[in-house]
Design a protein around this motif. Structure first.
Motif, short mmCIF file in Angstrom:
data_model
loop_
_atom_site.label_atom_id
_atom_site.label_comp_id
_atom_site.label_asym_id
_atom_site.label_seq_id
_atom_site.Cartn_x
_atom_site.Cartn_y
_atom_site.Cartn_z
N ARG A 31 33.01 17.86 -29.08
CA ARG A 31 32.84 18.92 -28.19
C ARG A 31 32.57 20.09 -28.72
O ARG A 31 32.75 21.02 -27.89
CB ARG A 31 34.10 18.82 -27.45
N ASN A 40 31.57 25.73 -22.50
CA ASN A 40 32.28 24.34 -22.81
C ASN A 40 33.38 24.52 -23.96
O ASN A 40 34.32 23.74 -23.83
CB ASN A 40 31.26 23.22 -23.47
N ASN A 89 37.63 23.67 -23.78
CA ASN A 89 38.04 22.80 -24.55
C ASN A 89 39.42 23.22 -25.05
O ASN A 89 40.12 22.39 -25.73
CB ASN A 89 37.27 22.53 -25.86
N GLU A 128 32.45 8.50 -28.62
CA GLU A 128 33.33 9.40 -27.74
C GLU A 128 33.95 8.67 -26.79
O GLU A 128 35.18 9.05 -26.69
CB GLU A 128 32.31 10.62 -27.36
#
Length: 224
Positions: A39, A50, A54, A196
């Protein structure tokens, strides 16, 4: 004259506590691998939404899952003076609340950057509800057991409710974490059996195992 033999069974919590620590550390490692490798890292002040988001799963896990689990175990399983146990229990929960506030801020900031609505999903509903209950439980515990104004009888009467409420809230935390991972995985539309996707599944499994072993450790710790 008949002799009455009484058997006492002691169930030591030490082994289960060790497993709880192992599961917690593995979950933390998987969380870091997911966020840093798949990520692109965490940064609350980044221009990349993003990376801002996180921060949310990282701090919510470290605070409300990992540290709150430690807070439960340190009071019920660690051999120390009661005063030391209470202070450690109190401070770990306080750290969890601080991390939780920053983690929630990251989620709201991400939604703002993306132009998304807040508090629309089941995960967000139970998450906010659980966090409010967590803070309420902490405040009640502070007033009831940390301040010297409450009578001993009152503390004794309310202790079973405090313990049961704390364990229930911890399970709500685990449920919130698992629904959050499921929601994020669904939104990302990851390919089936991708690296993932498998990592997220294992992360969820170890969070669940951590929650279960923490609760068993706390329950059996009173008999150790």
């Amino acid at each position: 004259m008949d002799t009455i033999v009484t058997y006492q069974y002691y169930r030591p919590a030490s082994r289960i506590t060790i497993f709880a620590y192992i599961f917690g550390v593995i979950a933390a490692i998987l969380m870091l691998v997911w966020l840093l490798h798949y990520r692109e890292g965490v940064d609350l002040d980044s221009y990349d939404p993003n990376k801002i988001f996180n921060v949310h799963p990282l701090l919510m896990f470290l605070g409300l899952v990992f540290l709150s689990g430690q807070a439960l175990m340190v009071y019920m399983t660690v051999r120390a003076e009661k005063k030391v146990q209470k202070i450690a229990h109190f401070l770990l929960h306080l750290c969890a609340i601080i991390l939780g506030i920053v983690g929630l801020h990251a989620a709201f900031k991400y939604h703002d950057r993306r132009g998304l609505r807040n508090l629309y999903s089941f995960h967000s509903w139970i998450g906010i509800g659980t966090f409010c209950l967590y803070i309420l439980q902490w405040v009640i515990g502070l007033c009831m057991y940390m301040l010297p104004y409450t009578r001993r009888e009152t503390r004794a009467v309310n202790l079973p409710w405090h313990i049961s409420g704390g364990r229930a809230i911890f399970y709500m935390i685990i449920v919130t974490a698992l629904t959050g991972l499921m929601q994020k995985s669904t939104f990302m539309q990851l390919p089936i059996f991708s690296g993932e996707s498998i990592l997220i599944n294992f992360l969820a499994i170890f969070i669940l195992l951590f929650g279960v072993t923490v609760d068993f450790s706390v329950a059996l710790g009173r008999f150790a």
